[in-house]
Scaffold this active site. Structure first.
Site, mmCIF file in Angstrom:
data_model
loop_
_atom_site.group_PDB
_atom_site.id
_atom_site.type_symbol
_atom_site.label_atom_id
_atom_site.label_comp_id
_atom_site.label_asym_id
_atom_site.label_seq_id
_atom_site.Cartn_x
_atom_site.Cartn_y
_atom_site.Cartn_z
ATOM 1 C CB THR A 1 12.942 14.236 -5.315
ATOM 2 O OG1 THR A 1 12.965 14.768 -6.599
ATOM 3 C CG2 THR A 1 13.087 15.263 -3.856
ATOM 4 C CB ALA A 2 12.860 9.294 -3.229
ATOM 5 C CE LYS B 1 5.833 14.057 -11.470
ATOM 6 N NZ LYS B 1 4.684 13.139 -11.728
ATOM 7 C CG HIS C 1 4.518 7.511 -6.540
ATOM 8 N ND1 HIS C 1 4.276 8.766 -6.530
ATOM 9 C CD2 HIS C 1 5.201 6.886 -7.350
ATOM 10 C CE1 HIS C 1 5.247 8.957 -7.676
ATOM 11 N NE2 HIS C 1 5.889 8.042 -8.044
ATOM 12 C CB SER D 1 13.485 13.139 -9.656
ATOM 13 O OG SER D 1 13.027 11.850 -9.620
#
Length: 278
Positions: free
Chosen positions: A109-110, A54, A153, A56
């Protein structure tokens, strides 16, 4: 099958069935729990030995030669974007000019959304960027170690507990600017493997989670870093949605738009959109 994902409730909820042998025909998993910054860098290192990770979506340009995007199991959505937080009254984006900002990963991505937003909204740009694990960011903002924090999150549900103020919702900005959902976390698998089979196993795990939402409760809370059960439930409800079952056309459009915009700004290497497809 060696896999790495975060201990966050959405990941443990999604992968519970697969990790516990509840998906017929799937191999046994060797699970490593890792922060997104760790998996982003592992996947791009050239020496990663994980079969599935997992990461980004923003990290895809560095990994697509070795890993392929799996069209399920990830995190996209609406109303679930990163937040920019400060300690005190919000005075608008200009207040970030030259300031110290904590972010969860330079390839998240943030952070990519933050850079695209800041280029439009923060005169002269921000100052120092400090990378730290996401669960350390709100205490750092509260205690004055940084001027602002970029959070992801469950922080969306808990930042007021730290006395913090939301300066910007980058998801709302992205959605209003593009009309597309927010692409956050991607599942990738080594290109040498049977990616169709892996996608089928992950999709079956997602479907099991939806059909048996209470089955994963112990697994979720065991790894949720002392999170309140109601917060964990809200976290899952927000981040595990239709796009988790299948990216679909709008999901692929969101990922392509993000990476093409970022490449045009020189923030990520340009990619061949065909490499995003199964």
């Amino acid at each position: 099958m060696k896999i790495a994902y975060s201990p966050c409730p959405n990941d443990t909820f999604v992968f519970h069935a697969l990790a516990h042998g509840l998906v017929p025909g799937a191999p046994k998993l060797d699970v490593t729990f890792a922060d997104i910054d760790i998996t982003n860098n592992l996947a791009a290192s050239g020496s990663c030995d994980f079969d599935v990770l997992k990461i980004s979506f923003a990290a895809l340009p560095w990994v697509l030669d070795d890993y392929a995007l799996i069209p399920c199991g990830g995190a996209l959505g609406r109303g679930c974007g990163p937040l920019v937080l400060t300690n005190g009254e919000s005075s608008g984006p200009a207040a970030l000019s030259g300031k110290r900002v904590a972010v969860p990963s330079e390839r998240s991505t943030a952070y990519l959304l933050f850079r695209l937003w800041a280029a439009q909204q923060v005169p002269g740009g921000v100052g120092e960027i400090i990378v730290m694990p996401f669960h350390e960011i709100m205490p750092a903002v509260r205690d004055g170690h940084v001027d602002a924090g970029l959070v992801i999150h469950e922080a969306r549900f808990t930042y007021t507990d730290y006395g913090l103020t939301m300066l910007a919702d980058l998801g709302s900005w992205w959605e209003s600017d593009t009309g597309l959902p927010i692409p956050l976390g991607a599942i990738v698998a080594r290109r040498s493997l049977d990616r169709s089979a892996i996608a089928g196993w992950i999709q079956a795990s997602v479907e099991y989670a939806w059909k048996h939402p209470d089955a994963s409760h112990h697994y979720v809370m065991e790894h949720a870093q002392e999170m309140n059960p109601e917060v964990a439930k809200a976290h899952i409800a927000l981040y595990v949605n239709d796009f988790t079952g299948s990216l679909g056309g709008s999901g692929y459009a969101a990922v392509t738009s993000l990476l093409e915009r970022a490449a045009a700004e020189g923030l990520v290497p340009a990619i061949d959109p065909e490499k995003l497809l199964p």
